[in-house]
Design an enzyme around this catalytic site. Sequence first.
Site, mmCIF file in Angstrom:
data_model
loop_
_atom_site.group_PDB
_atom_site.id
_atom_site.type_symbol
_atom_site.label_atom_id
_atom_site.label_comp_id
_atom_site.label_asym_id
_atom_site.label_seq_id
_atom_site.Cartn_x
_atom_site.Cartn_y
_atom_site.Cartn_z
ATOM 1 N N HIS A 23 0.848 -1.212 0.000
ATOM 2 C CA HIS A 23 0.000 0.000 0.000
ATOM 3 C C HIS A 23 0.879 1.257 0.000
ATOM 4 O O HIS A 23 0.611 2.212 -0.727
ATOM 5 C CB HIS A 23 -0.859 0.076 1.274
ATOM 6 C CG HIS A 23 -1.882 -1.009 1.435
ATOM 7 N ND1 HIS A 23 -2.032 -1.725 2.594
ATOM 8 C CD2 HIS A 23 -2.845 -1.472 0.576
ATOM 9 C CE1 HIS A 23 -3.034 -2.582 2.463
ATOM 10 N NE2 HIS A 23 -3.532 -2.459 1.253
ATOM 11 N N LYS A 47 -17.036 -7.046 5.699
ATOM 12 C CA LYS A 47 -15.763 -7.444 6.304
ATOM 13 C C LYS A 47 -15.775 -7.095 7.785
ATOM 14 O O LYS A 47 -16.260 -6.029 8.156
ATOM 15 C CB LYS A 47 -14.597 -6.684 5.652
ATOM 16 C CG LYS A 47 -14.219 -7.188 4.275
ATOM 17 C CD LYS A 47 -12.931 -6.521 3.813
ATOM 18 C CE LYS A 47 -12.532 -6.986 2.419
ATOM 19 N NZ LYS A 47 -11.345 -6.273 1.920
ATOM 20 N N ARG A 96 -2.229 -5.910 -8.302
ATOM 21 C CA ARG A 96 -1.207 -6.890 -7.923
ATOM 22 C C ARG A 96 -1.016 -7.987 -8.951
ATOM 23 O O ARG A 96 0.036 -8.146 -9.522
ATOM 24 C CB ARG A 96 -1.584 -7.540 -6.587
ATOM 25 C CG ARG A 96 -1.357 -6.663 -5.408
ATOM 26 C CD ARG A 96 -1.934 -7.247 -4.165
ATOM 27 N NE ARG A 96 -3.379 -7.230 -4.219
ATOM 28 C CZ ARG A 96 -4.165 -7.322 -3.171
ATOM 29 N NH1 ARG A 96 -3.652 -7.504 -1.982
ATOM 30 N NH2 ARG A 96 -5.468 -7.269 -3.289
ATOM 31 N N SER A 134 -3.106 -7.801 3.089
ATOM 32 C CA SER A 134 -3.335 -7.679 4.532
ATOM 33 C C SER A 134 -3.849 -8.997 5.100
ATOM 34 O O SER A 134 -3.460 -9.415 6.188
ATOM 35 C CB SER A 134 -4.353 -6.572 4.818
ATOM 36 O OG SER A 134 -3.888 -5.344 4.331
HETATM 37 P P1 ADP Z 1 -9.789 -3.628 -0.330
HETATM 38 O O1 ADP Z 1 -10.681 -3.519 0.848
HETATM 39 O O2 ADP Z 1 -10.210 -2.803 -1.516
HETATM 40 O O3 ADP Z 1 -9.409 -5.051 -0.657
HETATM 41 P P2 ADP Z 1 -7.052 -3.129 0.466
HETATM 42 O O4 ADP Z 1 -6.827 -2.480 1.781
HETATM 43 O O5 ADP Z 1 -6.665 -4.560 0.345
HETATM 44 O O6 ADP Z 1 -8.521 -2.847 0.141
HETATM 45 O O7 ADP Z 1 -6.296 -2.349 -0.678
HETATM 46 C C1 ADP Z 1 -6.443 -0.975 -0.925
HETATM 47 C C2 ADP Z 1 -5.789 -0.631 -2.251
HETATM 48 O O8 ADP Z 1 -4.415 -1.009 -2.246
HETATM 49 C C3 ADP Z 1 -6.403 -1.362 -3.461
HETATM 50 O O9 ADP Z 1 -6.332 -0.495 -4.576
HETATM 51 C C4 ADP Z 1 -5.488 -2.531 -3.686
HETATM 52 O O10 ADP Z 1 -5.486 -2.961 -5.022
HETATM 53 C C5 ADP Z 1 -4.138 -1.907 -3.313
HETATM 54 N N1 ADP Z 1 -3.206 -2.931 -2.856
HETATM 55 C C6 ADP Z 1 -3.421 -3.894 -1.947
HETATM 56 N N2 ADP Z 1 -2.321 -4.654 -1.779
HETATM 57 C C7 ADP Z 1 -1.388 -4.165 -2.626
HETATM 58 C C8 ADP Z 1 -0.035 -4.539 -2.945
HETATM 59 N N3 ADP Z 1 0.569 -5.574 -2.366
HETATM 60 N N4 ADP Z 1 0.635 -3.794 -3.860
HETATM 61 C C9 ADP Z 1 0.003 -2.762 -4.470
HETATM 62 N N5 ADP Z 1 -1.255 -2.368 -4.224
HETATM 63 C C10 ADP Z 1 -1.953 -3.057 -3.322
#
Ligand code: ADP
Length: 172
Positions: A23, A47, A96, A134
């Site tokens: 992130h 969630k 990703r 996460s």
């Molecule tokens: P969500 O609830 O949308 O799944 P996340 O907290 O997992 O939210 O992710 C928020 C943003 O960060 C999304 O745009 C997701 O694609 C991006 N993201 C999550 N993990 C990664 C990563 N490892 N590398 C790059 N971007 C990521």
Amino acid sequence: MSQTLNHRVAVLTGTFDPVHLGHIDIIRRGSHVFDRVIVGVGINPDKEPLFTADERVALLREVSRPFPNVEVQQFNGLAVRFVRQSGARVMLRGLRTLSDMEYEFTMSLMNQNLDPELETIFLMANEEYSHVSSTMLRGIASFQEDLSKFLPPAVQSALVAKVNQTHGGRRA
Ligand code: ADP
């Protein structure tokens, strides 16, 4: 929908439960491309997060401190509505893997329908973090593994404390 939207302002929404280096890489790169980046911490009714919204916001604020044009806010409801309320034109997303692609493609088409003035812009994940999520980190943390390759120190300590408090931690 007569409000003027700023195409130099981008909003990155997500759950961030907790924020990790994947992130942060998107936040950092977004902060170089846009004048302002707003990180929106959403409440997703489907969630049940490990960290409360306030804790997720506090961790994000801490790790975003090096980027002066990044701010962190909490929001309720649909991401597109939050983006418009923020006066931003751009929804920023990290991409990703191929499996992300299908979900993100569908989501961006739906968002385009909901608010045609907004554009989704994707940044490819850094290859070092493209497998990091996460969900996976929360699972591994419960086995007391070192996650310093994927988490900033403040987040790693918060995650260890949280999993110990939640299920006493597990031993591999
Ligand atoms: P969500 O609830 O949308 O799944 P996340 O907290 O997992 O939210 O992710 C928020 C943003 O960060 C999304 O745009 C997701 O694609 C991006 N993201 C999550 N993990 C990664 C990563 N490892 N590398 C790059 N971007 C990521």
